[in-house]
Scaffold this motif. Structure first.
Motif, PDB file in Angstrom:
ATOM      1  N   HIS A  65     -14.753   5.182  -6.170  1.00 36.93           N
ATOM      2  CA  HIS A  65     -15.016   3.755  -6.003  1.00 36.93           C
ATOM      3  C   HIS A  65     -13.669   3.048  -5.988  1.00 36.93           C
ATOM      4  CE1 HIS A  65     -16.602  -0.256  -7.895  1.00 36.93           C
ATOM      5  NE2 HIS A  65     -16.249  -0.411  -6.635  1.00 36.93           N
ATOM      6  N   LEU A  66     -13.304   2.554  -4.830  1.00 38.94           N
ATOM      7  CA  LEU A  66     -12.055   1.820  -4.670  1.00 38.94           C
ATOM      8  C   LEU A  66     -12.392   0.360  -4.482  1.00 38.94           C
ATOM      9  CD1 LEU A  66     -10.348   4.214  -2.087  1.00 38.94           C
ATOM     10  CD2 LEU A  66     -10.133   4.253  -4.572  1.00 38.94           C
ATOM     11  N   ALA A  67     -11.661  -0.520  -5.149  1.00 41.32           N
ATOM     12  CA  ALA A  67     -11.920  -1.952  -5.023  1.00 41.32           C
ATOM     13  C   ALA A  67     -10.616  -2.721  -5.171  1.00 41.32           C
ATOM     14  CB  ALA A  67     -12.924  -2.413  -6.071  1.00 41.32           C
ATOM     15  N   TRP A  68     -10.446  -3.710  -4.310  1.00 44.34           N
ATOM     16  CA  TRP A  68      -9.268  -4.578  -4.316  1.00 44.34           C
ATOM     17  C   TRP A  68      -9.739  -6.016  -4.287  1.00 44.34           C
ATOM     18  CZ3 TRP A  68      -4.114  -2.833  -4.161  1.00 44.34           C
ATOM     19  CH2 TRP A  68      -3.961  -1.438  -4.028  1.00 44.34           C
ATOM     20  N   GLY A  69      -9.008  -6.866  -4.988  1.00 49.94           N
ATOM     21  CA  GLY A  69      -9.326  -8.290  -4.997  1.00 49.94           C
ATOM     22  C   GLY A  69      -8.125  -9.109  -4.578  1.00 49.94           C
ATOM     23  N   ALA A  70      -8.391 -10.272  -4.009  1.00 49.19           N
ATOM     24  CA  ALA A  70      -7.334 -11.192  -3.605  1.00 49.19           C
ATOM     25  C   ALA A  70      -7.346 -12.400  -4.524  1.00 49.19           C
ATOM     26  CB  ALA A  70      -7.539 -11.637  -2.160  1.00 49.19           C
ATOM     27  N   LEU A  71      -6.154 -12.794  -4.972  1.00 53.99           N
ATOM     28  CA  LEU A  71      -5.988 -13.940  -5.858  1.00 53.99           C
ATOM     29  C   LEU A  71      -5.036 -14.937  -5.204  1.00 53.99           C
ATOM     30  CD1 LEU A  71      -5.351 -11.945  -9.151  1.00 53.99           C
ATOM     31  CD2 LEU A  71      -7.511 -12.950  -8.419  1.00 53.99           C
ATOM     32  N   ARG A  72      -5.289 -16.202  -5.445  1.00 51.66           N
ATOM     33  CA  ARG A  72      -4.378 -17.250  -4.965  1.00 51.66           C
ATOM     34  C   ARG A  72      -3.163 -17.247  -5.886  1.00 51.66           C
ATOM     35  NH1 ARG A  72      -5.281 -22.519  -2.194  1.00 51.66           N
ATOM     36  NH2 ARG A  72      -3.147 -23.325  -2.118  1.00 51.66           N
ATOM     37  N   SER A  73      -2.020 -16.809  -5.389  1.00 47.00           N
ATOM     38  CA  SER A  73      -0.870 -16.561  -6.261  1.00 47.00           C
ATOM     39  C   SER A  73      -0.007 -17.786  -6.524  1.00 47.00           C
ATOM     40  CB  SER A  73      -0.011 -15.431  -5.687  1.00 47.00           C
ATOM     41  OG  SER A  73       0.361 -15.707  -4.354  1.00 47.00           O
ATOM     42  N   ASP A  74      -0.270 -18.908  -5.860  1.00 53.07           N
ATOM     43  CA  ASP A  74       0.558 -20.095  -6.088  1.00 53.07           C
ATOM     44  C   ASP A  74      -0.084 -21.085  -7.059  1.00 53.07           C
ATOM     45  OD1 ASP A  74      -1.473 -20.739  -4.294  1.00 53.07           O
ATOM     46  OD2 ASP A  74      -0.271 -22.270  -3.283  1.00 53.07           O
ATOM     47  N   LEU A  75      -1.248 -20.751  -7.602  1.00 57.12           N
ATOM     48  CA  LEU A  75      -1.917 -21.623  -8.557  1.00 57.12           C
ATOM     49  C   LEU A  75      -1.908 -20.966  -9.925  1.00 57.12           C
ATOM     50  CD1 LEU A  75      -4.994 -22.739  -6.413  1.00 57.12           C
ATOM     51  CD2 LEU A  75      -2.849 -23.968  -6.776  1.00 57.12           C
ATOM     52  N   LEU A 120      -8.496   0.163   3.685  1.00 57.47           N
ATOM     53  CA  LEU A 120      -8.358   1.270   4.635  1.00 57.47           C
ATOM     54  C   LEU A 120      -7.163   2.160   4.265  1.00 57.47           C
ATOM     55  CD1 LEU A 120      -9.070  -0.686   7.930  1.00 57.47           C
ATOM     56  CD2 LEU A 120     -10.363   1.327   7.171  1.00 57.47           C
ATOM     57  N   LEU A 121      -6.042   1.540   3.928  1.00 55.44           N
ATOM     58  CA  LEU A 121      -4.859   2.319   3.533  1.00 55.44           C
ATOM     59  C   LEU A 121      -5.135   3.149   2.284  1.00 55.44           C
ATOM     60  CD1 LEU A 121      -2.215  -0.449   4.212  1.00 55.44           C
ATOM     61  CD2 LEU A 121      -2.252   1.816   5.320  1.00 55.44           C
ATOM     62  N   ASP A 122      -5.789   2.544   1.300  1.00 56.99           N
ATOM     63  CA  ASP A 122      -6.110   3.257   0.061  1.00 56.99           C
ATOM     64  C   ASP A 122      -7.088   4.400   0.336  1.00 56.99           C
ATOM     65  OD1 ASP A 122      -5.845   3.735  -2.663  1.00 56.99           O
ATOM     66  OD2 ASP A 122      -7.277   2.198  -3.259  1.00 56.99           O
ATOM     67  N   CYS A 123      -8.091   4.131   1.167  1.00 56.15           N
ATOM     68  CA  CYS A 123      -9.077   5.173   1.489  1.00 56.15           C
ATOM     69  C   CYS A 123      -8.439   6.329   2.252  1.00 56.15           C
ATOM     70  CB  CYS A 123     -10.224   4.568   2.297  1.00 56.15           C
ATOM     71  SG  CYS A 123     -11.368   3.612   1.283  1.00 56.15           S
ATOM     72  N   ALA A 124      -7.537   6.031   3.173  1.00 58.85           N
ATOM     73  CA  ALA A 124      -6.852   7.094   3.906  1.00 58.85           C
ATOM     74  C   ALA A 124      -6.060   7.964   2.934  1.00 58.85           C
ATOM     75  CB  ALA A 124      -5.944   6.492   4.972  1.00 58.85           C
ATOM     76  N   ARG A 125      -5.418   7.332   1.958  1.00 51.63           N
ATOM     77  CA  ARG A 125      -4.647   8.077   0.961  1.00 51.63           C
ATOM     78  C   ARG A 125      -5.563   8.939   0.098  1.00 51.63           C
ATOM     79  NH1 ARG A 125      -0.070   4.843  -2.158  1.00 51.63           N
ATOM     80  NH2 ARG A 125      -1.778   3.820  -3.247  1.00 51.63           N
ATOM     81  N   GLU A 126      -6.792   8.475  -0.133  1.00 47.26           N
ATOM     82  CA  GLU A 126      -7.760   9.223  -0.949  1.00 47.26           C
ATOM     83  C   GLU A 126      -8.526  10.288  -0.160  1.00 47.26           C
ATOM     84  OE1 GLU A 126      -8.581   9.333  -4.174  1.00 47.26           O
ATOM     85  OE2 GLU A 126      -7.010   7.926  -4.714  1.00 47.26           O
ATOM     86  N   GLY A 127      -8.265  10.397   1.149  1.00 50.73           N
ATOM     87  CA  GLY A 127      -8.900  11.437   1.946  1.00 50.73           C
ATOM     88  C   GLY A 127     -10.208  11.053   2.613  1.00 50.73           C
ATOM     89  N   TYR A 128     -10.571   9.782   2.570  1.00 46.28           N
ATOM     90  CA  TYR A 128     -11.761   9.341   3.305  1.00 46.28           C
ATOM     91  C   TYR A 128     -11.455   9.385   4.800  1.00 46.28           C
ATOM     92  CZ  TYR A 128     -13.429   7.045  -1.032  1.00 46.28           C
ATOM     93  OH  TYR A 128     -13.842   6.754  -2.298  1.00 46.28           O
ATOM     94  N   GLU A 129     -12.480   9.633   5.607  1.00 47.55           N
ATOM     95  CA  GLU A 129     -12.299   9.651   7.055  1.00 47.55           C
ATOM     96  C   GLU A 129     -13.024   8.513   7.755  1.00 47.55           C
ATOM     97  OE1 GLU A 129     -13.213  13.532   8.581  1.00 47.55           O
ATOM     98  OE2 GLU A 129     -11.721  14.490   7.278  1.00 47.55           O
TER      99      GLU A 129
END
Length: 196
Positions: A65-75, A120-129
């Motif tokens: 289970h791979l998960a990434w989140g985006a945060l507003r970094s200027d607030l 996608l980059l993380d999944c490629a590194r983990e061997g997902y196709e």
């Protein structure tokens, strides 16, 4: 790993792995989605995700289970703007169920594309196709994103379209988008960051 980049309009964001302590952020983000967005993402109009769903979404452990989140970094409060997940298919270890959600105020600003590139980059590194993605036919932005990644329809059941995305082909499509500065930053930083 934290990736610093910007949306199409220059808004600074950081993208990092989702952690168990992000459960409250996920809950707040889901509550910020409009009823229409919640329906298109979860196929339900629920105002709040059940606690067990929130725990599952926040418990990305890495390999399955791979998960990434985006945060507003200027607030100062660094609000959550979106999240992307890949859940490995127990019957096909090369495949993952893919999903992305962005709070309404940030729709149309390129965030889903940035989050998807990181995943996608993380999944490629983990061997997902490949990914599978389930989309309601009326969710035109999600369909457009999937098609831009080379998605192909593989089924339709219960009013939901199932599509397949080849991860390497999708990454090649995103790398070709040289006019999206935020994507270039993602590819550069992901490639230079050590694995956690």
């Amino acid at each position: 790993m934290t990736i610093h980049t910007a949306l199409n309009d220059g808004t600074p964001v950081c993208i990092r792995r989702v952690r168990p302590e992000d459960e409250a952020r996920l809950k707040e983000g889901i509550a910020q989605l409009s009823p229409q967005s919640r329906y298109l993402r979860f196929f339900s109009g629920m105002r709040e995700a059940p606690p067990q769903v929130l725990r599952a979404l926040a418990s990305a452990g890495g390999h399955d289970h791979l998960a990434w989140g985006a945060l507003r970094s200027d607030l100062p409060e660094t609000p959550a703007l979106g999240v992307v997940h890949a859940f490995r298919d127990p019957d096909d270890p090369d495949a993952a169920e893919f999903s992305v959600a962005v709070v309404d105020a940030y729709h149309g600003r390129g965030l889903a594309r940035l989050l998807t590139a990181v995943l996608l980059l993380d999944c490629a590194r983990e061997g997902y196709e490949h990914f599978t993605v389930h989309v309601l036919p009326e969710n035109r932005p999600a369909l457009a994103l999937a098609r831009s990644l080379g998605a192909k329809g593989v089924g339709h059941e219960g009013g939901v379209t199932e599509m397949a995305i080849d991860i390497e082909d999708a990454l090649a499509s995103l790398r070709a988008e040289a006019d999206v500065p935020g994507l270039a930053a993602v590819f550069e930083q992901f490639g230079n960051e050590p694995q956690e």
